[in-house]
Write a protein that holds these residues in place. Structure first.
Motif, short mmCIF file in Angstrom:
data_model
loop_
_atom_site.label_atom_id
_atom_site.label_comp_id
_atom_site.label_asym_id
_atom_site.label_seq_id
_atom_site.Cartn_x
_atom_site.Cartn_y
_atom_site.Cartn_z
N VAL A 55 32.57 26.59 35.52
CA VAL A 55 34.01 26.55 36.26
C VAL A 55 33.72 24.94 37.23
N ALA A 56 33.64 25.95 38.60
CA ALA A 56 33.92 25.27 39.80
C ALA A 56 33.25 24.50 39.62
N ALA A 57 32.06 24.37 39.99
CA ALA A 57 30.75 23.72 39.78
C ALA A 57 31.73 21.98 38.44
N VAL A 58 31.46 22.14 37.29
CA VAL A 58 32.24 21.37 36.34
C VAL A 58 33.51 20.59 36.92
N PHE A 60 34.72 20.16 40.24
CA PHE A 60 34.14 19.67 41.63
C PHE A 60 33.45 18.48 40.80
N LEU A 61 32.42 17.83 39.83
CA LEU A 61 32.47 17.12 39.85
C LEU A 61 33.00 16.68 39.11
N VAL A 62 33.83 16.61 37.95
CA VAL A 62 35.03 16.36 37.39
C VAL A 62 35.48 15.21 39.26
N TRP A 63 36.13 16.06 39.67
CA TRP A 63 37.12 15.93 40.76
C TRP A 63 36.52 14.48 41.59
N ALA A 64 35.13 14.57 42.00
CA ALA A 64 34.23 13.58 42.19
C ALA A 64 33.92 12.81 41.94
N SER A 65 34.04 12.09 40.41
CA SER A 65 33.45 11.45 39.80
C SER A 65 35.17 10.19 39.28
#
Length: 84
Positions: A55-58, A60-65
């Motif tokens: 969940v943390a990885a997803v 982070f990826l959504v925030w970064a995108s």
């Protein structure tokens, strides 16, 4: 006989002379029950931590995108004019 052989022979003699300890009959079943419960708890904790990591990885990826933190922010002032 070497020193190690004499030591191991004396240890064997002490262990053979001592009476066998009395172990309750239900000790094995109780140990199996407790061990199974500990194993299930450990497995559940490991699954929970992996899910939190995913969940943390997803997240982070959504925030970064969305925010593009690697892009330099636009300048708020105009550059100075030097070639006039």
């Amino acid at each position: 006989m070497s020193l190690d052989d004499r030591r191991s022979a004396s240890v064997r003699a002490v262990l053979d002379s001592a009476p066998a300890p009395v172990v309750p009959a239900e000790l094995c079943a109780e140990a199996m029950r407790r061990g199974g419960r500990a194993l299930r708890r450990r497995r559940a904790a490991r699954r929970l931590l992996w899910c939190l990591l995913a969940v943390a990885a997803v997240t982070f990826l959504v925030w970064a995108s969305i925010t593009h933190p690697w892009v330099e922010p636009p300048s708020r002032t105009t550059p100075p004019l030097t070639d006039w």
